[in-house]
Design an enzyme around this catalytic site. Structure first.
Site, mmCIF file in Angstrom:
data_model
loop_
_atom_site.group_PDB
_atom_site.id
_atom_site.type_symbol
_atom_site.label_atom_id
_atom_site.label_comp_id
_atom_site.label_asym_id
_atom_site.label_seq_id
_atom_site.Cartn_x
_atom_site.Cartn_y
_atom_site.Cartn_z
ATOM 1 N N PRO A 195 0.830 -1.206 0.000
ATOM 2 C CA PRO A 195 0.000 0.000 0.000
ATOM 3 C C PRO A 195 0.866 1.257 0.000
ATOM 4 C CG PRO A 195 -0.921 -1.616 1.485
ATOM 5 C CD PRO A 195 0.398 -2.176 1.015
ATOM 6 N N CYS A 196 0.510 2.199 -0.880
ATOM 7 C CA CYS A 196 1.422 3.305 -1.169
ATOM 8 C C CYS A 196 0.996 4.630 -0.566
ATOM 9 C CB CYS A 196 1.556 3.471 -2.683
ATOM 10 S SG CYS A 196 -0.010 3.930 -3.490
ATOM 11 N N GLN A 197 -0.162 4.675 0.128
ATOM 12 C CA GLN A 197 -0.656 5.981 0.568
ATOM 13 C C GLN A 197 0.322 6.713 1.469
ATOM 14 O OE1 GLN A 197 -2.278 3.112 0.675
ATOM 15 N NE2 GLN A 197 -4.416 3.308 0.061
#
Length: 298
Positions: free
Chosen positions: A74-76
């Site tokens: 997950p890149c948030q």
């Protein structure tokens, strides 16, 4: 030829499975995913996927060494689009270390990690742990969208060939038949807001709003969109409309209606969070489709 044993972490809708399928590589495919709607979509399309559940429970998995470990954490917490610009302290981004620990434990023959562009200091940490330097690939080489991502692998990678795909190549041409209440087309109020906040760029092919291009409008047959953001086609007769889920799938090179079994809002989200399939396909081809590599798993 024995199936390639693949472990896909943060599997989403099984985009990596699509890429293997397009290369005609037989796989024994294990997936770690917790979103029930993503699992629904992936298993509907590929019932043979073996679902393992939460990556945090990886120590309980009955899984030995694998041929390929793949994942996009997950890149948030890393993204330049994130207003907080968090890093490894963000619980979502810290999942990267689960990827690292699984890699150490299972000793895959090959691995592929994808993430967004980020601060150099965070990129360096990932490179240090993976003992590999990333290559930046823009999905616009194989699709009708601009989507710049970093890819780490044990195999030196090169950029895919530019296929010169534009918005006109993926545009859904029957949208004019959609009723207004389907919410593809803007209302008069929405249209006024857009006109107030969005200005033409010098080339007149795209209109953008904000530093991160959170909104983008594309003329009927020109230019490319920005995946993961809200962007719109321009219908000359009926005004502005949102991009459709089908067009989102095509922008990500996902098969038409692959996600059609879930609600429209969920389709937008899961498609935007997915890999660009044909980028992964090109990378997997570089890793596996040559005589030397083939011998490793035949």
């Amino acid at each position: 030829m024995r199936p390639l044993k693949v472990l896909s972490l943060f599997d989403g809708i099984g985009a990596a499975r699509i890429a293997f399928d397009r290369l005609d590589i037989p796989v024994e495919y294990y997936a770690s995913e917790i979103d029930t709607h993503c699992i629904q979509v992936s298993t509907e399309n590929y019932p043979d996927i073996i679902q393992l559940g939460d990556v945090k429970d990886w120590n309980t998995w009955d899984l030995s060494e694998v041929d390929m470990l793949i994942g996009g954490t997950p890149c948030q917490g890393f993204s330049y689009a994130s207003p907080l610009m968090l890093n490894f302290t963000d619980p979502r981004s810290s999942l990267f270390f689960d990827f690292v620990n699984i890699k150490k434990a299972l000793k895959p023959k090959h691995f592929l990690m994808e993430n967004v562009r980020m601060k150099a200091e965070w990129e360096d940490v990932i490179s240090q742990y993976l003992q590999a330097a990333p290559i930046e690939i823009n999905s616009n080489l194989v699709s009708a969208q601009n989507r710049r991502r970093l890819y780490w692998s044990d195999t030196p990678l090169v950029h895919p060939k530019d296929l010169n795909i534009t918005w006109g190549d993926i545009r859904q041409n029957d949208c004019a038949d959609e009723p207004i209440d389907e919410k593809y087309f803007f209302t008069e109020k929405t249209h006024a807001w857009v006109e107030k906040h969005i200005s033409w760029n010098p080339q007149k092919t795209l209109r953008t709003w904000g530093d991160h291009e959170k909104c983008q409008m594309i003329e009927a047959s020109h230019g490319k969109g920005v995946s993961g953001q809200r962007f719109f086609g321009i219908e000359e007769e009926r005004g502005l409309r949102y991009i459709t889920p089908l067009e989102c799938e095509r922008a990500q090179t996902i098969p038409d209606n692959y996600t059609a079994s879930v609600a429209k809002t969920r389709r937008y989200s899961m498609i935007g969070n997915s890999f660009t399939v044909d980028v992964i396909k090109d990378i997997l081809e570089q890793i596996f489709i040559n005589p030397r590599k083939m011998l490793e798993w035949v």
